[in-house]
Design an enzyme around this catalytic site. Structure first.
Site, PDB file in Angstrom:
ATOM      1  N   GLU A   1      44.143  75.374  81.894  1.00 36.90           N
ATOM      2  CA  GLU A   1      44.328  73.958  81.508  1.00 36.90           C
ATOM      3  C   GLU A   1      45.822  73.617  81.406  1.00 36.90           C
ATOM      4  OE1 GLU A   1      41.683  71.913  81.391  1.00 36.90           O
ATOM      5  OE2 GLU A   1      40.060  72.733  80.138  1.00 36.90           O
TER       6      GLU A   1
ATOM      7  N   ARG B   1      26.925  58.824  59.961  1.00 35.21           N
ATOM      8  CA  ARG B   1      27.487  57.879  60.956  1.00 35.21           C
ATOM      9  C   ARG B   1      29.013  57.921  61.041  1.00 35.21           C
ATOM     10  NH1 ARG B   1      23.634  54.111  58.866  1.00 35.21           N
ATOM     11  NH2 ARG B   1      21.696  54.305  60.050  1.00 35.21           N
TER      12      ARG B   1
ATOM     13  N   HIS C   1      32.401  72.645  85.806  1.00 38.27           N
ATOM     14  CA  HIS C   1      31.254  72.395  84.923  1.00 38.27           C
ATOM     15  C   HIS C   1      29.942  72.825  85.577  1.00 38.27           C
ATOM     16  CE1 HIS C   1      33.246  69.194  82.067  1.00 38.27           C
ATOM     17  NE2 HIS C   1      33.592  70.433  81.792  1.00 38.27           N
TER      18      HIS C   1
HETATM   19  N1  LIG Z   1      37.142  67.975  74.119  1.00 34.14           N
HETATM   20  C1  LIG Z   1      37.955  68.222  75.129  1.00 34.14           C
HETATM   21  O1  LIG Z   1      38.776  67.400  75.504  1.00 34.14           O
HETATM   22  C2  LIG Z   1      37.905  69.563  75.796  1.00 34.14           C
HETATM   23  C3  LIG Z   1      38.942  69.955  76.643  1.00 34.14           C
HETATM   24  C4  LIG Z   1      38.898  71.210  77.217  1.00 34.14           C
HETATM   25  C5  LIG Z   1      37.837  72.078  76.928  1.00 34.14           C
HETATM   26  N2  LIG Z   1      36.862  71.675  76.086  1.00 34.14           N
HETATM   27  C6  LIG Z   1      35.780  72.586  75.699  1.00 34.14           C
HETATM   28  O2  LIG Z   1      36.359  73.688  75.018  1.00 34.14           O
HETATM   29  C7  LIG Z   1      35.484  74.802  75.124  1.00 34.14           C
HETATM   30  C8  LIG Z   1      36.272  76.052  75.453  1.00 34.14           C
HETATM   31  O3  LIG Z   1      37.188  76.288  74.404  1.00 34.14           O
HETATM   32  P1  LIG Z   1      37.856  77.728  74.228  1.00 34.14           P
HETATM   33  O4  LIG Z   1      38.326  78.223  75.525  1.00 34.14           O
HETATM   34  O5  LIG Z   1      38.787  77.625  73.102  1.00 34.14           O
HETATM   35  O6  LIG Z   1      36.597  78.645  73.867  1.00 34.14           O
HETATM   36  P2  LIG Z   1      36.036  79.154  72.462  1.00 34.14           P
HETATM   37  O7  LIG Z   1      36.062  78.125  71.447  1.00 34.14           O
HETATM   38  O8  LIG Z   1      34.746  79.804  72.782  1.00 34.14           O
HETATM   39  O9  LIG Z   1      37.095  80.253  72.047  1.00 34.14           O
HETATM   40  C9  LIG Z   1      37.256  81.378  72.885  1.00 34.14           C
HETATM   41  C10 LIG Z   1      37.018  82.699  72.140  1.00 34.14           C
HETATM   42  O10 LIG Z   1      38.191  83.037  71.440  1.00 34.14           O
HETATM   43  C11 LIG Z   1      37.908  83.298  70.065  1.00 34.14           C
HETATM   44  N3  LIG Z   1      39.077  82.853  69.339  1.00 34.14           N
HETATM   45  C12 LIG Z   1      39.504  81.576  69.142  1.00 34.14           C
HETATM   46  N4  LIG Z   1      40.688  81.591  68.522  1.00 34.14           N
HETATM   47  C13 LIG Z   1      41.034  82.874  68.328  1.00 34.14           C
HETATM   48  C14 LIG Z   1      42.153  83.541  67.776  1.00 34.14           C
HETATM   49  N5  LIG Z   1      43.201  82.854  67.321  1.00 34.14           N
HETATM   50  N6  LIG Z   1      42.162  84.887  67.738  1.00 34.14           N
HETATM   51  C15 LIG Z   1      41.127  85.609  68.238  1.00 34.14           C
HETATM   52  N7  LIG Z   1      40.041  85.043  68.797  1.00 34.14           N
HETATM   53  C16 LIG Z   1      40.007  83.690  68.834  1.00 34.14           C
HETATM   54  C17 LIG Z   1      36.640  82.546  69.775  1.00 34.14           C
HETATM   55  O11 LIG Z   1      35.940  83.143  68.712  1.00 34.14           O
HETATM   56  C18 LIG Z   1      35.901  82.687  71.119  1.00 34.14           C
HETATM   57  O12 LIG Z   1      35.222  83.939  71.151  1.00 34.14           O
HETATM   58  C19 LIG Z   1      34.475  74.459  76.202  1.00 34.14           C
HETATM   59  O13 LIG Z   1      33.243  74.156  75.605  1.00 34.14           O
HETATM   60  C20 LIG Z   1      35.057  73.228  76.848  1.00 34.14           C
HETATM   61  O14 LIG Z   1      34.066  72.391  77.385  1.00 34.14           O
HETATM   62  C21 LIG Z   1      36.881  70.450  75.519  1.00 34.14           C
HETATM   63  O1  LIG Z   2      39.970  65.063  77.713  1.00 30.45           O
HETATM   64  C1  LIG Z   2      39.547  64.838  78.842  1.00 30.45           C
HETATM   65  O2  LIG Z   2      39.330  63.693  79.231  1.00 30.45           O
HETATM   66  C2  LIG Z   2      39.282  65.950  79.766  1.00 30.45           C
HETATM   67  O3  LIG Z   2      38.690  65.740  80.818  1.00 30.45           O
HETATM   68  C3  LIG Z   2      39.772  67.306  79.399  1.00 30.45           C
HETATM   69  C4  LIG Z   2      38.933  68.429  79.966  1.00 30.45           C
HETATM   70  O4  LIG Z   2      39.769  69.571  80.030  1.00 30.45           O
HETATM   71  C5  LIG Z   2      37.739  68.817  79.093  1.00 30.45           C
HETATM   72  O5  LIG Z   2      37.131  69.974  79.585  1.00 30.45           O
HETATM   73  C6  LIG Z   2      36.721  67.723  78.823  1.00 30.45           C
HETATM   74  O6  LIG Z   2      35.821  68.136  77.827  1.00 30.45           O
HETATM   75  C7  LIG Z   2      35.896  67.380  80.041  1.00 30.45           C
HETATM   76  O7  LIG Z   2      35.327  66.161  79.795  1.00 30.45           O
HETATM   77  P1  LIG Z   2      33.941  65.673  80.431  1.00 30.45           P
HETATM   78  O8  LIG Z   2      33.941  64.222  80.126  1.00 30.45           O
HETATM   79  O9  LIG Z   2      33.993  65.984  81.898  1.00 30.45           O
HETATM   80  O10 LIG Z   2      32.870  66.410  79.742  1.00 30.45           O
HETATM   81 ZN   LIG Z   3      38.601  71.389  80.404  1.00 31.09          ZN
END
Ligand SMILES: NC(=O)c1ccc[n+]([C@@H]2O[C@H](COP(=O)([O-])OP(=O)(O)OC[C@H]3O[C@@H](n4cnc5c(N)ncnc54)[C@H](O)[C@@H]3O)[C@@H](O)[C@H]2O)c1
Ligand SMILES: O=C(O)C(=O)C[C@@H](O)[C@H](O)[C@H](O)COP(=O)(O)O
Ligand SMILES: [Zn+2]
Length: 381
Positions: free
Chosen positions: A194, A130, A260
């Protein structure tokens, strides 16, 4: 020479959340080397690293050694790289791995990797026993400028992106910008979508700066740290005012309603489309849709698409490898968007560069006609 004196002082962005949940984002080169000391300062004695195979091979040992030097015991859970791991199966793998390591509530879960690892490890940390504290060590540009900050964690469902998740803020974010030296060109571009987003939402000056300085971000000049810090400052400010997206945080979703849907329609297959590429196409669409509705000058929509294309990003639906289906398939996927209210779509639209706004109650027929036009249009930016 002490560890800290070998590296320049990192930039710090503070996220001033209340109820003891405030945290720092440290941005600078070689922060993984000193990560152990930073985590020991949080009062932890053990850390469980969650990472993917690519990042484990590059930085896993370095992080473990740093933890060891600071007196922290550690274990590792490694998932396959790519969006496919942000799934029910990936979540079960990480939770079972953390439980096998006997992770306790006083321990730290450390997400070492891109946004996939950050979202997945963060969601596991939010739910394991949790709630266990977690630290983000983002290693992709996308993770450093966006996903490691703000506490959105989760996984994808077959019916939609990030549909299962929780808000769980990290205790610390360590953005080691030297790690980006090993990132592929494609993933660097994806993260850049981004970066540009933060200018397009509410900071036209930052978008101007991006147009002049984007190459320095890619090549590892001082522009890289400046851009990471600017994005983290912008995101921290929004998240502090609206942590759980009751209002303005939805602006951070610019480009994501379309993006998305594309990720779902390509089966979360990173070989076809990664998140940042979906965001780039979605952002260009959001601006062209705004122009079509008479909200935004067509010139601004053109400028946005041209800049994204110059940085090597896709800006058209036709650029999705293997296609993305027709307008109805896209509408069906967008119907699962978390911003839907009373069945109606909410988009983030723009009155111009740096002038984005939340537009609820968008007419489905209007969106369908726009998408049909886009699918039939000349596929150049
Ligand atoms: N939580 C949030 O607020 C938020 C915001 C934006 C995106 N996201 C999420 O993030 C994800 C995308 O993240 P991403 O673009 O980092 O993708 P990812 O985590 O898949 O990383 C991209 C690729 O790069 C490789 N990699 C990472 N760091 C590296 C390094 N330093 N050197 C070599 N290779 C490396 C990874 O192994 C992977 O193959 C999506 O699922 C998206 O929905 C979340
Ligand atoms: O942090 C946020 O809020 C964002 O919307 C950042 C986005 O870049 C990111 O991809 C986020 O995960 C999207 O959120 P979601 O609520 O649409 O899933
Ligand atoms: Zn995003």
């Amino acid at each position: 020479m002490t560890e800290s004196s070998t590296h320049p002082v990192p930039l710090t962005v503070h996220v001033p959340l209340d109820a003891g949940r405030a945290y720092d984002i440290l941005i600078g080169r070689e922060l993984i080397e000193t990560a152990g000391a930073q985590m020991a300062a949080l009062g932890a004695r053990r850390a469980a690293i969650v990472t993917d195979e690519n990042v484990a091979a590059l930085y896993g040992d370095r992080l473990r050694e740093s933890l060891e030097r600071a007196g922290l015991g550690s274990g590792v859970v490694t998932v396959a790289p790519g969006e496919g791991s942000k799934s029910y199966a990936g979540y079960a793998q990480v939770c079972d791995g953390l439980l096998a390591l006997k992770v306790e509530r006083g321990d730290l879960v450390v997400a070492l990797g891109g946004g996939v690892v950050g979202d997945l490890a963060g969601f596991a940390a939010a739910t394991l026993r949790r709630g266990v504290r977690f630290v983000q060590v983002p290693t992709s540009l996308l993770a450093q400028v966006d996903s490691s900050v703000g506490g959105k964690t989760g996984i994808n469902a077959p019916l939609g992106k990030n549909l299962i998740g929780a808000f769980h803020q990290p205790r610390l974010v360590l953005a080691d910008t030297a790690a980006l030296d090993t990132l592929s060109e494609r993933e660097m571009r994806a993260g850049y979508a981004e970066v540009a987003k933060y200018g397009l939402i509410a900071d036209a000056g930052f978008f101007d700066w991006c147009e002049s300085n984007w190459r320095g971000i890619f090549s590892g000049g001082p522009e890289r740290e400046e851009a990471v810090a600017a994005c983290c400052r912008a995101k921290a400010a929004v998240v502090t005012r609206d942590e759980r997206e009751d209002g303005e945080r939805a602006l951070l979703n610019l480009g994501h309603t379309f993006g998305h849907a594309l990720e779902r329609l390509t089966g979360y297959d990173s070989a076809r489309l990664v998140h940042g590429e979906g965001v780039a196409i979605g952002t260009a669409l959001a601006f062209r849709f705004s122009a079509r509705l008479g909200l935004c000058p067509g010139q601004d929509a053109g400028r946005v698409a041209n800049h994204l294309a110059l940085a090597g990003l896709p800006t058209r639906l036709q650029a999705v490898p293997g296609g993305c289906g027709d307008a109805d398939a896209l509408l069906d996927a967008m119907a699962q968007d978390k911003k839907v209210r009373d069945g109606a779509l909410t988009f983030i639209l723009a009155r111009g560069i740096g002038q984005s706004f939340i537009a609820p109650g968008i007419d489905r027929a209007e969106v369908r006609a726009f998408l049909q036009g886009e699918l039939a249009a000349d596929p150049r930016p």
